[in-house]
Design a protein around this motif. Structure first.
Motif, PDB file in Angstrom:
ATOM      1  N   TYR A  34       0.839  -1.202   0.000  1.00 50.14           N
ATOM      2  CA  TYR A  34       0.000   0.000   0.000  1.00 50.14           C
ATOM      3  C   TYR A  34       0.877   1.257   0.000  1.00 50.14           C
ATOM      4  O   TYR A  34       0.635   2.191  -0.784  1.00 50.14           O
ATOM      5  N   ASP A  35       1.909   1.288   0.872  1.00 51.55           N
ATOM      6  CA  ASP A  35       2.784   2.472   0.946  1.00 51.55           C
ATOM      7  C   ASP A  35       3.602   2.653  -0.331  1.00 51.55           C
ATOM      8  O   ASP A  35       3.898   3.794  -0.730  1.00 51.55           O
ATOM      9  N   THR A  36       3.978   1.556  -0.976  1.00 54.10           N
ATOM     10  CA  THR A  36       4.779   1.669  -2.202  1.00 54.10           C
ATOM     11  C   THR A  36       3.980   2.332  -3.322  1.00 54.10           C
ATOM     12  O   THR A  36       4.495   3.192  -4.071  1.00 54.10           O
ATOM     13  N   VAL A  37       2.714   1.955  -3.463  1.00 57.79           N
ATOM     14  CA  VAL A  37       1.876   2.590  -4.481  1.00 57.79           C
ATOM     15  C   VAL A  37       1.714   4.077  -4.183  1.00 57.79           C
ATOM     16  O   VAL A  37       1.812   4.929  -5.085  1.00 57.79           O
ATOM     17  N   TRP A  38       1.499   4.398  -2.932  1.00 57.30           N
ATOM     18  CA  TRP A  38       1.363   5.807  -2.551  1.00 57.30           C
ATOM     19  C   TRP A  38       2.685   6.567  -2.763  1.00 57.30           C
ATOM     20  O   TRP A  38       2.680   7.751  -3.118  1.00 57.30           O
ATOM     21  N   THR A  39       3.787   5.927  -2.544  1.00 56.69           N
ATOM     22  CA  THR A  39       5.089   6.583  -2.763  1.00 56.69           C
ATOM     23  C   THR A  39       5.245   6.969  -4.232  1.00 56.69           C
ATOM     24  O   THR A  39       5.695   8.077  -4.566  1.00 56.69           O
ATOM     25  N   ILE A  40       4.864   6.056  -5.132  1.00 51.58           N
ATOM     26  CA  ILE A  40       4.955   6.357  -6.571  1.00 51.58           C
ATOM     27  C   ILE A  40       4.001   7.495  -6.917  1.00 51.58           C
ATOM     28  O   ILE A  40       4.340   8.425  -7.682  1.00 51.58           O
ATOM     29  N   ALA A  41       2.800   7.447  -6.352  1.00 50.15           N
ATOM     30  CA  ALA A  41       1.815   8.476  -6.673  1.00 50.15           C
ATOM     31  C   ALA A  41       2.292   9.855  -6.214  1.00 50.15           C
ATOM     32  O   ALA A  41       2.147  10.847  -6.958  1.00 50.15           O
ATOM     33  N   ARG A  42       2.853   9.939  -5.028  1.00 52.00           N
ATOM     34  CA  ARG A  42       3.340  11.235  -4.540  1.00 52.00           C
ATOM     35  C   ARG A  42       4.518  11.729  -5.374  1.00 52.00           C
ATOM     36  O   ARG A  42       4.675  12.935  -5.608  1.00 52.00           O
ATOM     37  N   ALA A  43       5.389  10.812  -5.784  1.00 54.42           N
ATOM     38  CA  ALA A  43       6.528  11.207  -6.612  1.00 54.42           C
ATOM     39  C   ALA A  43       6.066  11.707  -7.977  1.00 54.42           C
ATOM     40  O   ALA A  43       6.613  12.676  -8.533  1.00 54.42           O
ATOM     41  N   VAL A  44       5.022  11.084  -8.545  1.00 55.48           N
ATOM     42  CA  VAL A  44       4.488  11.532  -9.827  1.00 55.48           C
ATOM     43  C   VAL A  44       3.849  12.898  -9.677  1.00 55.48           C
ATOM     44  O   VAL A  44       3.994  13.784 -10.550  1.00 55.48           O
ATOM     45  N   LYS A  45       3.114  13.093  -8.581  1.00 54.83           N
ATOM     46  CA  LYS A  45       2.508  14.402  -8.332  1.00 54.83           C
ATOM     47  C   LYS A  45       3.582  15.485  -8.262  1.00 54.83           C
ATOM     48  O   LYS A  45       3.445  16.565  -8.860  1.00 54.83           O
ATOM     49  N   GLN A  46       4.664  15.196  -7.534  1.00 59.85           N
ATOM     50  CA  GLN A  46       5.760  16.168  -7.439  1.00 59.85           C
ATOM     51  C   GLN A  46       6.398  16.379  -8.804  1.00 59.85           C
ATOM     52  O   GLN A  46       6.783  17.512  -9.161  1.00 59.85           O
ATOM     53  N   PHE A  47       6.498  15.295  -9.579  1.00 55.04           N
ATOM     54  CA  PHE A  47       7.063  15.390 -10.932  1.00 55.04           C
ATOM     55  C   PHE A  47       6.225  16.327 -11.801  1.00 55.04           C
ATOM     56  O   PHE A  47       6.756  17.175 -12.541  1.00 55.04           O
ATOM     57  N   LEU A  48       4.921  16.185 -11.723  1.00 62.65           N
ATOM     58  CA  LEU A  48       4.034  17.049 -12.513  1.00 62.65           C
ATOM     59  C   LEU A  48       4.035  18.479 -11.992  1.00 62.65           C
ATOM     60  O   LEU A  48       3.981  19.435 -12.773  1.00 62.65           O
TER      61      LEU A  48
ATOM     62  N   GLY B 228      11.351  11.146 -18.344  1.00 62.91           N
ATOM     63  CA  GLY B 228      11.459  11.729 -16.996  1.00 62.91           C
ATOM     64  C   GLY B 228      11.751  10.696 -15.920  1.00 62.91           C
ATOM     65  O   GLY B 228      11.487  10.943 -14.732  1.00 62.91           O
ATOM     66  N   GLY B 229      12.321   9.565 -16.340  1.00 58.34           N
ATOM     67  CA  GLY B 229      12.562   8.486 -15.371  1.00 58.34           C
ATOM     68  C   GLY B 229      13.522   8.856 -14.246  1.00 58.34           C
ATOM     69  O   GLY B 229      13.312   8.533 -13.069  1.00 58.34           O
ATOM     70  N   TRP B 230      14.591   9.574 -14.588  1.00 57.20           N
ATOM     71  CA  TRP B 230      15.586   9.927 -13.554  1.00 57.20           C
ATOM     72  C   TRP B 230      15.018  10.929 -12.552  1.00 57.20           C
ATOM     73  O   TRP B 230      15.277  10.823 -11.345  1.00 57.20           O
ATOM     74  N   LYS B 231      14.225  11.877 -13.061  1.00 59.91           N
ATOM     75  CA  LYS B 231      13.625  12.849 -12.145  1.00 59.91           C
ATOM     76  C   LYS B 231      12.609  12.175 -11.237  1.00 59.91           C
ATOM     77  O   LYS B 231      12.513  12.489 -10.043  1.00 59.91           O
ATOM     78  N   LEU B 232      11.819  11.265 -11.804  1.00 58.75           N
ATOM     79  CA  LEU B 232      10.855  10.538 -10.978  1.00 58.75           C
ATOM     80  C   LEU B 232      11.572   9.692  -9.916  1.00 58.75           C
ATOM     81  O   LEU B 232      11.117   9.600  -8.769  1.00 58.75           O
ATOM     82  N   LEU B 233      12.692   9.078 -10.310  1.00 58.21           N
ATOM     83  CA  LEU B 233      13.476   8.284  -9.354  1.00 58.21           C
ATOM     84  C   LEU B 233      13.960   9.157  -8.185  1.00 58.21           C
ATOM     85  O   LEU B 233      13.855   8.757  -7.017  1.00 58.21           O
ATOM     86  N   ASN B 234      14.462  10.335  -8.493  1.00 58.63           N
ATOM     87  CA  ASN B 234      14.930  11.223  -7.424  1.00 58.63           C
ATOM     88  C   ASN B 234      13.787  11.676  -6.532  1.00 58.63           C
ATOM     89  O   ASN B 234      13.952  11.834  -5.304  1.00 58.63           O
ATOM     90  N   ASN B 235      12.611  11.915  -7.128  1.00 55.25           N
ATOM     91  CA  ASN B 235      11.459  12.295  -6.313  1.00 55.25           C
ATOM     92  C   ASN B 235      11.072  11.165  -5.348  1.00 55.25           C
ATOM     93  O   ASN B 235      10.672  11.409  -4.207  1.00 55.25           O
ATOM     94  N   ILE B 236      11.177   9.938  -5.811  1.00 53.69           N
ATOM     95  CA  ILE B 236      10.864   8.787  -4.941  1.00 53.69           C
ATOM     96  C   ILE B 236      11.856   8.728  -3.770  1.00 53.69           C
ATOM     97  O   ILE B 236      11.471   8.517  -2.612  1.00 53.69           O
ATOM     98  N   LEU B 237      13.137   8.921  -4.072  1.00 50.55           N
ATOM     99  CA  LEU B 237      14.161   8.842  -3.024  1.00 50.55           C
ATOM    100  C   LEU B 237      14.069  10.003  -2.036  1.00 50.55           C
ATOM    101  O   LEU B 237      14.576   9.902  -0.920  1.00 50.55           O
ATOM    102  N   GLN B 238      13.432  11.112  -2.442  1.00 53.24           N
ATOM    103  CA  GLN B 238      13.286  12.258  -1.553  1.00 53.24           C
ATOM    104  C   GLN B 238      11.968  12.233  -0.781  1.00 53.24           C
ATOM    105  O   GLN B 238      11.638  13.198  -0.077  1.00 53.24           O
TER     106      GLN B 238
END
Length: 1009
Positions: free
Chosen positions: A317-331, A363-373
C-alpha cells in the motif's frame, strides 16, 4: 545473469507488434504503473489486495494527481521467471512510468537491467537481496528493510542467548545465499559461527529436505535457521517433526516467511504444530491511527476474510502511494510524462526484431529522485530513504510460534537499539543508543520446541556414539600431575581428576576416551601435543597444558584450574650469623652520624642550660661527663623529668614495676633537669628522632636475624638474563621457547633436564646456575630438596587449562564446571590430594630458620662483658688503693665512738655494730686474715645520704646524722673524710633515732646473711 534472458527477449520481440513508436509526449490522463507478482502465494494475495486499495484511494482523492488517473496493471508471474520477464517487456511497450515487484531477487536483477536501460524505476518490498547495490542497479529501490537487517537481528538473537553454533537451511538462490553468507560473518563477530549450510533446490522435494535434515541431525549444533520460501519452509518443519528434531533441546529460527503465515491465518497449513516453539521475525510497523483504520478496513471490506493482513500488504500500500506522490511532485515541477525510442535499440533493430517497440521514459531519472526524496508517514511508519537507499529505521518484531498456530510477541529488534522489550520508536530519542549487552532484553516467557521453558544450550552431542578423543601427556617426571598407569591406556593424576570432577557437573553426558601421548621415558612436547588437535588427531587435550598466546591461536582453552608462572630456582645455603650482626642495621656512616648528633645535642643542651641550671655547672671534667651522659641517656629514655606527657609515658613503659619518680632518683637513674624552654624544645625533637631510630633499628635487626639469607648471587630473572650462566629447563615445557624468543637468551645457555633428580644434580654440581620452571613443578621439587630455593617473583602469569578444538562448546561448559569446582571446594581438595606434600628437610633446615641464634648476639654480649670487666677492674683497683691507704700494715683503721677496733684493727676480737662497720677482737697475723679484712672493708656500705648532690641535701636541711661516726684512729682521718656525713646541725632527736634504727637493722641483716 542478464545473458540468460537473451533468448526469451529475442523471442518476445520477434512476435510483438509496435504499440508506441518514435517520440511520444502525450497527456492522456492515465499514469500506468505495473506490478509483477505470483498472486497464488500468501504475499502475492495480500499485496494484490493492498495495491488495489491504494489505487482506489489515490484516484478517489483529486488532490493527489489532479486530472490524472493512476492505472495499476497486474501481471501474475506464476512462479516463473520467464513469464515475469515477459510481463515486464509488455509494461515497457505500454508507457509505464514505474514497476512494482518482483517477489524474487533473481528476477529483480534481470528486470533491473531492463528498467535501467529504459529509465523506469523498479520498486520492490519482497526482493530484498542485500547485495543489490544502487551503483550496479541505479533504478532499483527496496521499499522494505533488506535482508542485511534481517540476518543482523538473527545474529543478535543468537548472541543474546549465547548459542555457540548455528546451522542454516536455505533455498539455493541469490537472496537466501547472500543472506546466509552475511550471517556467517556477523556470527563470527559475536563469538559464534555458522557451522553448516544446507542448500535446498528452488523446487525442493520431500526427499531433498529429508536428506538435508538427516545430516543436520547428526551434528552438534541444535540452532537451525530456515531462510527459504513459504512452501519449502513448511515442508522443512514437517520433515523435522517426523525426524524428532522438534523435541526439547533444539532451536528453530525462521525468517519473515513464517511470520507471514502466522499473520495471514492461512488455511492451507497442514500441520501448525510442526513449527510450535519456533522463533520468527516480522517487519515492525509502528502503531498509528492510520494503520488501525486500515487494519479495520481490511477485516471489514478488503479481504472479506480470505486472508489476514501481514507487513507485505502494508508495504505494498505504501509503495503505491510513494509512486503516486513522486508523480505528483514530478508534474508539479512542470515536467511532462513522455516516452521515446531508445537510440541504442534503433541501431540494432534489423530484420524481424522489433526492438523499437520498447520506449524509454524521458522523466525516469527525475521521478526516481522524487521517490528517493519522499518524506511522509505511511502505514509502515516514516517513509524515508538514506543516501545508500536503505529504508528509515529498519526494525523487526520477534515472535514465538505457540500451540494452535498462534504466536506471542517476545520483543523487538531495531538497527538503532538492538533487542528490547519496548517498541523501537520509544527508544529513538536516546542519543547515543545503548547497545551494550546488559541493555539487550527479550521476554523470558518463550515456549521452546518440545514445550521446554528453559533456554536450550543450542548444541548436543551427536547420536553417533563416537566419544571424544582426548590426548593425555604420558609424563616421565612429576607423575602425580598426569601420566599413564603401568604403560597402559589408563591414566591418573591431578589433571585427570580435575577433568573427571568437572565432567560430573556438565548438564549432559560427555563420552570420552583417554589416549596417552608419549613413550613414558621422557616428557613429550606439549606444543606438538596441542597441535594434534588442529590436525584432527585429538578432539581435546587434558593435562598440565600451559595457556600461552601461541596455543590460544590454534585451540580454545578452558578456565585455568590452577595458577602457574615461571620462577627461578637456585642453590640455597644459609649464611652463618656474624658476631657483629647487631651492627648491620646501620651503615658505618649512619653509626657515625648518630654518635655525632649525640655529642651535638648534648652540647646544645649544655649551652642552653649552663647559665641557669646548676646541674650543668661545675668543673670542666664534670661538665663534659654531664654532656655525654645526658645525650646518651636519651637513647634509653632516662629523662623521667621531661615536662611533656609522652616522655613520661615512654619511660613508664620501661619501668612499669616502679611506682614513683622519686624511686628513680634513689636508684640514680634520673638525669639532669632541663629547665629552659629552648632546651625542652630541642629535647623534644631529639627524643622524636631517637624514637624513629630505635624503631627502625629494631625492625631492621629483626629482619636481618629472622629472614633466611641466601648465598646465590642470582636475585631473579633479570640477573639471570644479564649474566652468562647456564640455565636449566624442563624437557617438553614451553619455558625453552619463552627464554629464547621472549627473553633473547642464547640456546647454548639452555640445558634440558628431565626429572627433579636431574634438577638437584645439575644445581649441586654447578652444571646450571639456575633452573627455570613453572611454580607447581617447583613446589613439588622443593618439597623434597630443601637445599634450593626460589629467587625473585614469578615473571610470567598464566595457568593450566584443558585444550579443545576451536569454537568447541564443550570448552565453555567445562569452564563453567571448573568454576563450580572452585566454589564448592572440590578443586582445592583434589589439589591437596595430589600436589600437597610434607617437607622432607633434614637437620635444622626445617622450622628453626626463624629462631635467633647466640652467634647473632655474641659481639653484643662481648662488649657488655668487656664493659663489666673494665668497670670491676677499675673499681677493684680504686678500692684496693684506699684500703692500702687507710689500713697500712695491720693497724686498725675503723673504730666506733668508744675506741673499739674496726675492720683493720689487729686487736679486734669480735664484731661491734656501728653505723659504718663493726669491730672484731683478736689479731691478724696471717695473709688470710688480711684478705678477710679487705673483704670486710670492701663490703662496708657508704651512707646513701652521701651519694645525694649537695643541692638536694640543702633542700632537705643541713642536718647530718653524726650519731654513728666511725671510730677515729690515727690512720682513719682520710677515711672519715671519705665516708663521714657532713654536719648535722638542726636535725632533731627523733630523726636521729630513726636513722640509728635503720642502720642497726642493716647490720643485723648483714650478719644474719
Amino acid at each position: 545473469m542478464s545473458c540468460v534472458w537473451v533468448v526469451p527477449i529475442l523471442l518476445v520481440l520477434c512476435i510483438s507488434t509496435p504499440l508506441s513508436q518514435g517520440s511520444t509526449s502525450a497527456s492522456t490522463g492515465t499514469i500506468k504503473v505495473g506490478a509483477i507478482f505470483t498472486f497464488s502465494t500468501v504475499n502475492g494475495k495480500v499485496s494484490k489486495i493492498a495495491m488495489e486499495a491504494a489505487e482506489e484511494d489515490i484516484n478517489a482523492d483529486p488532490a493527489i494527481l489532479g486530472g490524472w488517473k493512476l492505472s495499476l496493471v497486474m501481471h501474475d508471474s506464476n512462479f516463473s521467471g520467464f513469464i515475469g520477464f515477459v510481463g515486464a517487456l509488455r509494461f515497457m511497450e505500454t508507457d509505464t512510468v514505474a514497476i512494482i515487484g518482483p517477489q524474487s531477487s533473481i528476477m529483480a536483477r534481470v528486470l533491473s537491467q531492463l528498467t535501467t536501460e529504459l529509465q523506469t524505476p523498479l520498486l520492490s518490498f519482497t526482493a530484498l537481496d542485500p547485495t543489490m547495490s544502487p551503483l550496479q542497479y541505479p533504478y532499483f529501490i527496496q521499499t522494505a528493510p533488506n535482508d542485511l537487517y534481517l540476518v543482523t537481528a538473527i545474529s543478535d538473537i543468537v548472541s543474546y542467548y549465547r548459542w555457540p553454533e548455528v546451522v542454516a537451511i536455505y533455498t539455493d538462490e541469490d537472496q537466501a545465499r547472500n543472506g546466509m553468507n552475511i550471517l556467517d560473518n556477523l556470527l563470527l563477530d559475536r563469538h559464534s559461527k555458522l557451522s553448516y549450510k544446507a542448500a535446498l533446490p528452488t523446487e525442493a522435494t520431500r526427499s531433498d529436505v529429508h536428506a538435508a535434515l538427516v545430516k543436520v541431525s547428526s551434528m552438534e549444533a541444535c540452532v537451525v535457521v530456515v531462510h527459504t520460501y513459504t512452501k519449502i519452509g513448511l515442508l522443512v518443519f514437517e520433515v523435522a517433526q517426523s525426524l524428532g528434531m522438534m523435541r526439547e533441546g533444539y532451536v528453530w529460527i525462521a525468517t519473515t516467511w513464517l511470520s507471514t503465515v502466522l499473520d495471514s491465518g492461512s488455511l492451507d497449513v497442514p500441520n501448525p504444530a510442526s513449527f510450535q516453539g519456533a522463533l520468527t521475525l516480522r517487519q515492525h510497523t509502528p502503531d498509528s491511527q492510520l494503520k488501525r483504520e486500515f487494519v479495520q478496513r481490511w477485516k471489514n471490506q478488503l479481504s472479506n476474510g480470505s486472508v489476514g493482513l501481514n507487513p507485505c500488504g502494508l508495504y505494498a500500500y505504501d509503495t503505491v502511494w510513494t509512486i503516486a506522490r513522486a508523480v505528483k511532485q514530478f508534474l508539479d515541477q512542470g515536467n511532462n510524462i513522455s516516452f521515446s525510442d531508445d537510440t541504442k535499440l534503433n541501431e540494432i533493430s534489423r530484420g524481424t526484431l522489433n526492438l523499437r517497440a520498447l520506449s524509454k521514459f524521458e522523466g525516469g531519472w527525475k521521478l526516481l529522485n522524487n521517490i528517493l526524496q519522499t518524506d511522509v508517514n505511511g502505514l509502515t511508519g516514516p517513509i524515508r530513504f538514506h543516501p545508500d537507499r536503505s529504508v528509515w529505521n529498519p526494525s523487526y518484531d520477534v515472535l514465538n510460534a505457540v500451540k494452535g498456530g498462534g504466536h506471542q510477541l517476545i520483543g523487538y529488534w531495531s538497527n538503532y537499539s538492538g533487542l528490547s522489550v519496548v517498541p523501537p520508536e520509544e527508544l529513538y530519542g536516546e542519543n547515543p543508543p545503548n547497545r551494550s549487552a546488559s541493555n539487550q532484553h527479550l521476554n523470558s516467557s518463550v515456549v521452546w520446541p518440545g514445550g521446554a521453558e528453559a533456554v536450550p544450550r543450542g548444541w548436543v552431542f551427536p547420536h553417533n556414539g563416537i566419544p571424544l578423543k582426548i590426548g593425555v601427556p604420558n609424563r616421565a617426571s612429576y607423575r602425580d600431575i598426569v601420566t599413564a598407569v603401568n604403560s597402559s591406556s589408563a591414566v591418573a593424576g591431578y589433571c585427570t581428576d580435575v577433568f573427571l570432577a568437572a565432567r560430573r557437573l556438565l548438564p549432559y553426558r560427555l563420552p570420552y576416551e583417554f589416549i596417552p601421548f608419549g613413550d613414558g621415558h621422557k616428557n613429550p612436547s606439549y606444543s606438538e601435543l596441542v597441535n594434534k588437535i588442529t590436525t584432527g588427531v585429538f578432539d581435546a587435550v587434558v593435562g598440565d597444558i600451559t595457556i600461552v598466546t601461541d596455543r590460544t591461536k590454534a585451540v580454545d582453552f578452558t578456565q585455568p584450574f590452577i595458577e602457574s608462572g615461571l620462577v627461578v630456582v637456585v642453590p640455597m645455603r644459609k649464611m652463618n650469623s656474624s658476631a657483629w650482626a647487631f651492627l648491620q642495621p646501620f651503615t658505618p656512616s649512619m653509626w657515625g652520624m648518630i654518635g655525632l648528633f649525640f655529642v651535638i645535642v648534648g652540647a646544645v643542651i649544655w649551652l642552653l642550660e649552663h647559665r641557669t641550671n646548676d646541674e650543668f655547672r661545675g668543673p670542666p671534667r664534670q661538665q663534659l661527663v654531664t654532656v655525654l651522659w645526658f645525650s646518651l641517656s636519651t637513647m634509653f629514655m632516662a629523662h623521667s623529668k621531661c615536662p611533656y606527657p609522652f616522655c613520661k609515658c615512654f619511660w613508664q613503659m620501661v619501668v612499669t614495676t616502679i611506682d614513683k619518680v622519686s624511686d628513680l632518683e634513689i636508684l640514680g637513674l634520673a638525669g639532669e633537669n632541663v629547665g629552659s624552654t629552648m632546651g625542652r624544645f630541642v629535647l623534644i625533637i631529639w627524643l622524636f628522632v631517637i624514637l624513629i631510630i630505635n624503631s627502625s633499628y629494631t625492625a631492621s635487626l629483626t629482619s636481618i636475624l629472622t629472614v633466611q639469607q641466601l648465598s646465590s648471587p642470582i636475585t631473579g630473572i633479570e640477573s639471570l638474563v644479564s649474566g652468562n650462566q647456564a640455565i636449566g629447563y624442563q624437557v617438553g615445557s614451553f619455558a625453552e621457547n619463552y627464554l629464547m624468543y621472549e627473553l633473547n637468551i642464547q640456546k647454548n645457555r639452555l640445558f634440558p633436564l628431565g626429572s627433579p633428580q636431574e634438577y638437584a644434580l645439575a644445581l649441586s654440581n654447578g652444571t646450571v646456575a639456575a633452573v627455570v620452571d613453572e611454580k607447581p613443578y617447583v613446589d613439588l621439587f622443593l618439597a623434597d630438596h630443601c637445599k634450593f630455593s626460589i629467587r625473585g617473583d614469578e615473571f610470567t602469569k598464566s595457568g593450566w587449562g584443558f585444550a579443545f578444538r576451536r569454537d568447541s562448546p564443550v570448552a565453555v561448559d567445562m569452564s563453567t564446571a571448573i568454576l563450580g569446582l572452585s566454589e564448592n571446594g572440590e578443586l582445592e581438595r583434589i589439589q591437596s590430594k595430589w600436589l600437597s606434600r610434607k617437607l622432607h628437610c633434614k637437620g635444622d633446615q626445617g622450622g628453626s630458620s626463624d629462631q635467633l641464634q647466640l652467634e647473632s648476639f655474641a659481639g653484643l654480649f662481648l662488649l657488655c662483658g668487656i664493659a663489666c670487666f673494665m668497670a670491676l677492674a677499675i673499681y677493684f683497683c680504686y678500692t684496693l688503693y684506699h684500703f692500702k691507704k687507710h689500713c697500712p700494715g695491720g693497724s686498725a683503721c675503723i673504730g666506733d665512738g668508744d675506741g673499739g677496733a674496726g675492720p683493720c684493727s689487729s686487736s679486734s676480737t669480735g664484731p661491734v655494730p656501728g653505723p659504718q662497720g663493726w669491730k672484731r677482737k683478736g689479731k691478724s697475723g696471717s695473709g688470710m686474715r688480711r684478705v678477710q679484712r679487705f673483704m670486710s672493708y670492701a663490703d662496708d656500705k657508704a651512707d646513701v645520704w652521701r651519694l645525694k648532690p649537695k643541692r638536694k641535701r640543702a633542700a632537705e636541711g643541713d642536718d647530718v646524722d653524726d650519731t654513728w661516726k666511725p671510730q677515729t684512729t690515727p690512720h682513719s682521718s682520710s677515711y672519715d673524710d671519705e665516708f663521714r656525713g657532713s654536719g648535722s646541725n638542726g636535725m632533731d632527736s627523733e630523726r636521729q633515732k630513726e636513722q640509728q634504727d635503720r642502720h642497726v637493722r642493716f647490720v643485723d641483716n648483714k650478719f644474719s646473711r
